[in-house]
Design an enzyme around this catalytic site. Structure first.
Site, PDB file in Angstrom:
ATOM      1  N   ASN A 129       0.851  -1.187   0.000  1.00  0.00           N
ATOM      2  CA  ASN A 129       0.000   0.000   0.000  1.00  0.00           C
ATOM      3  C   ASN A 129       0.889   1.240   0.000  1.00  0.00           C
ATOM      4  O   ASN A 129       2.110   1.141  -0.052  1.00  0.00           O
ATOM      5  CB  ASN A 129      -0.958  -0.009   1.198  1.00  0.00           C
ATOM      6  CG  ASN A 129      -0.221  -0.135   2.517  1.00  0.00           C
ATOM      7  OD1 ASN A 129       0.589   0.723   2.877  1.00  0.00           O
ATOM      8  ND2 ASN A 129      -0.492  -1.223   3.247  1.00  0.00           N
TER       9      ASN A 129
ATOM     10  N   LYS B 209     -14.310  -0.124  14.490  1.00  0.00           N
ATOM     11  CA  LYS B 209     -13.041  -0.873  14.530  1.00  0.00           C
ATOM     12  C   LYS B 209     -12.518  -0.981  15.957  1.00  0.00           C
ATOM     13  O   LYS B 209     -12.033  -2.044  16.369  1.00  0.00           O
ATOM     14  CB  LYS B 209     -12.004  -0.185  13.639  1.00  0.00           C
ATOM     15  CG  LYS B 209     -10.647  -0.879  13.619  1.00  0.00           C
ATOM     16  CD  LYS B 209      -9.697  -0.222  12.630  1.00  0.00           C
ATOM     17  CE  LYS B 209      -8.344  -0.931  12.626  1.00  0.00           C
ATOM     18  NZ  LYS B 209      -7.412  -0.366  11.631  1.00  0.00           N
TER      19      LYS B 209
ATOM     20  N   LEU C 272      -3.271  -5.762  15.639  1.00  0.00           N
ATOM     21  CA  LEU C 272      -3.904  -4.918  16.644  1.00  0.00           C
ATOM     22  C   LEU C 272      -4.828  -5.731  17.543  1.00  0.00           C
ATOM     23  O   LEU C 272      -4.795  -5.592  18.768  1.00  0.00           O
ATOM     24  CB  LEU C 272      -4.681  -3.797  15.960  1.00  0.00           C
ATOM     25  CG  LEU C 272      -5.471  -2.853  16.879  1.00  0.00           C
ATOM     26  CD1 LEU C 272      -4.549  -2.158  17.874  1.00  0.00           C
ATOM     27  CD2 LEU C 272      -6.237  -1.820  16.050  1.00  0.00           C
TER      28      LEU C 272
ATOM     29  N   PHE D 184      -4.679   2.551  14.675  1.00  0.00           N
ATOM     30  CA  PHE D 184      -4.979   3.559  13.669  1.00  0.00           C
ATOM     31  C   PHE D 184      -6.036   3.006  12.717  1.00  0.00           C
ATOM     32  O   PHE D 184      -6.056   1.798  12.438  1.00  0.00           O
ATOM     33  CB  PHE D 184      -3.731   3.946  12.876  1.00  0.00           C
ATOM     34  CG  PHE D 184      -2.932   5.060  13.499  1.00  0.00           C
ATOM     35  CD1 PHE D 184      -2.910   6.324  12.929  1.00  0.00           C
ATOM     36  CD2 PHE D 184      -2.212   4.844  14.658  1.00  0.00           C
ATOM     37  CE1 PHE D 184      -2.184   7.352  13.505  1.00  0.00           C
ATOM     38  CE2 PHE D 184      -1.483   5.865  15.245  1.00  0.00           C
ATOM     39  CZ  PHE D 184      -1.466   7.130  14.664  1.00  0.00           C
TER      40      PHE D 184
ATOM     41  N   ASP E 132      -4.174  -6.700   4.722  1.00  0.00           N
ATOM     42  CA  ASP E 132      -5.191  -7.595   5.290  1.00  0.00           C
ATOM     43  C   ASP E 132      -5.103  -9.005   4.729  1.00  0.00           C
ATOM     44  O   ASP E 132      -5.506  -9.969   5.388  1.00  0.00           O
ATOM     45  CB  ASP E 132      -6.591  -7.038   5.013  1.00  0.00           C
ATOM     46  CG  ASP E 132      -6.855  -5.743   5.767  1.00  0.00           C
ATOM     47  OD1 ASP E 132      -6.373  -5.621   6.910  1.00  0.00           O
ATOM     48  OD2 ASP E 132      -7.509  -4.858   5.207  1.00  0.00           O
TER      49      ASP E 132
ATOM     50  N   PRO F 187      -2.613 -12.238   9.796  1.00  0.00           N
ATOM     51  CA  PRO F 187      -2.907 -12.097  11.224  1.00  0.00           C
ATOM     52  C   PRO F 187      -3.285 -10.658  11.558  1.00  0.00           C
ATOM     53  O   PRO F 187      -2.758  -9.717  10.958  1.00  0.00           O
ATOM     54  CB  PRO F 187      -1.599 -12.511  11.901  1.00  0.00           C
ATOM     55  CG  PRO F 187      -0.543 -12.335  10.854  1.00  0.00           C
ATOM     56  CD  PRO F 187      -1.221 -12.646   9.557  1.00  0.00           C
ATOM     57  N   ASP F 188      -4.198 -10.499  12.497  1.00  0.00           N
ATOM     58  CA  ASP F 188      -4.650  -9.181  12.931  1.00  0.00           C
ATOM     59  C   ASP F 188      -3.798  -8.755  14.117  1.00  0.00           C
ATOM     60  O   ASP F 188      -4.036  -9.180  15.256  1.00  0.00           O
ATOM     61  CB  ASP F 188      -6.127  -9.226  13.312  1.00  0.00           C
ATOM     62  CG  ASP F 188      -6.734  -7.841  13.480  1.00  0.00           C
ATOM     63  OD1 ASP F 188      -6.027  -6.959  14.008  1.00  0.00           O
ATOM     64  OD2 ASP F 188      -7.899  -7.660  13.095  1.00  0.00           O
TER      65      ASP F 188
END
Length: 404
Positions: free
Chosen positions: A211, A341, A310, A327, A279, A307-308
């Protein structure tokens, strides 16, 4: 705080001299007193009238002006400021500074000043990389001259590379940094994890998904936290930035590598997840470069979720940081999506921002944030990313003090 400070601005020759006008405007917006010296070559690019119109002061040009010598004198001019800023600093003027020459008003004032000096170099890439310029730079740094930039980019001459002057917002942040170095360290001993930058998810040995994140906001946060005394570990994806001095820097590429580095950094008192983590990733990256077939058939790629980070750090348990901050980079319904979120991830605070292409947030030097916690949405006005980092760090320090 720079409000009420006095800056002596030296504008030397170079196409980037026009940016000095924007810097003056930004300084005046913050109630900073600005006096300016315009060199002979600088006046080929901007006029004394345009500089004076923005500073509200006489622009000084001639070393031998009897009126100026009677009213103020170059010695007084050199010492009636809190900081001397040279924007742009040309190769010729850097050479003058390094050699201690005093053949015009600007170089004489710098030789006579007892104040610190900040320079923003700007020149052709070959001139910047020349051994003479690099030797002059080393001499100036050794003497305590502070340097901002130069950056890398396209130049007026048509070439590309290092030598492009830092943008006014970046120079302003450097000035703010100079005056904002804290005497106290309210976060001394507070172990802090900061993530920054993008992640790159491999498709094959030569391609990846990524990104537009530059990492600037995360790096600024790491620096601001360290300046307040925190013991900072910065885990960063690929960027073009240099790690802030004094932080423990860990370079990673993928989301899985970032998660592993974050878990290895536990336990931490604070976790600030500013990275723009991909993601999704390809389930099975090709071990060889994916080739076109008949110039028509596109490859079929199977994706799995990354994997997430946060959410993982926000999970309750013995290693959960006392304060987890995330964020939310959004392109629509910014605060609504960020509120949702925060609830899904289980973090304590979310900083939301609009990263639509028109905002210039990705890769830019400014940010407009909304801090969201259990009490609701707190909008922050548009500011530099460095200023936002300082604001966040101070809020963290105040929060820890109130909850001690």
């Amino acid at each position: 705080m720079i409000t009420g400070k006095s800056i002596l601005l030296v504008v030397t020759g170079g196409i980037a001299a026009y940016k000095s006008l924007e810097l003056i405007r930004r300084l005046k917006e913050r109630d900073v007193s600005v006096r300016a010296i315009l060199t002979k070559s600088g006046s080929e690019f901007v006029t004394p009238l345009s500089v004076s119109a923005l500073t509200g002061e006489k622009t000084f040009v001639d070393l031998f002006s009897l009126t100026d010598e009677t009213e103020i004198g170059h010695i007084q001019l050199s010492r009636q400021s809190d900081l001397v800023v040279v924007v742009p600093a040309s190769a010729d003027f850097m050479a003058k500074m390094a050699q201690g020459r005093a053949d015009d008003l600007a170089s004489t004032v710098l030789l006579a000043t007892d104040k610190d000096t900040l320079i923003a170099p700007a020149m052709n890439v070959r001139m910047w990389e020349h051994p003479a310029t690099q030797a002059n730079l080393e001499t100036l740094v050794r003497r305590g001259v502070k340097v901002i930039g130069p950056g890398e980019g396209a130049m007026a001459c048509g070439e590309f590379g290092p030598g492009r002057m830092s943008e006014p917002a970046e120079i302003l942040s450097a000035i703010e940094d100079y005056f904002s170095t804290p005497d106290e360290k309210p976060l001394a001993g507070v172990k802090t994890l900061v993530t920054a930058g993008p992640t790159h998810e491999a498709l094959d040995p030569v391609r990846y998904i990524a990104n537009h994140s530059s990492g600037k906001q995360g790096y600024a946060i790491a620096k601001a936290m360290q300046q307040l005394g925190a013991d900072v570990t910065l885990v960063s994806g690929p960027t073009k930035l240099s790690p802030p001095q004094g932080v423990n820097f860990i370079s990673i590429t993928s989301a899985e590598e970032m998660l592993a580095a974050c878990q290895n950094a536990m336990p931490s008192d604070i976790a600030i997840c500013a990275a723009a983590v991909a993601d999704w990733r390809v389930a099975e990256p090709s071990k060889q470069k994916i080739k076109k077939k008949n110039n028509t058939e596109a490859p079929t790629l199977s994706f799995i979720q990354n994997p997430d980070i946060l959410a993982t750090l926000s999970q309750s348990g013995p290693n959960r940081p006392g304060l987890v901050i995330g964020f939310a980079a959004e392109t629509e319904h910014v605060t609504e999506n960020a509120v949702s979120k925060r609830e899904r991830k289980g973090c304590d605070w979310i900083l939301a921002n609009d990263v639509s292409p028109a905002t210039g947030t990705f890769g830019g030097d400014e940010n407009t944030l909304f801090l969201i916690d259990k009490n609701g949405v707190n909008p922050w006005h548009k500011m530099t990313k460095d200023a936002a980092a300082k604001k966040l760090s101070k809020r963290i320090a105040d929060h820890l003090t109130l909850n001690a």
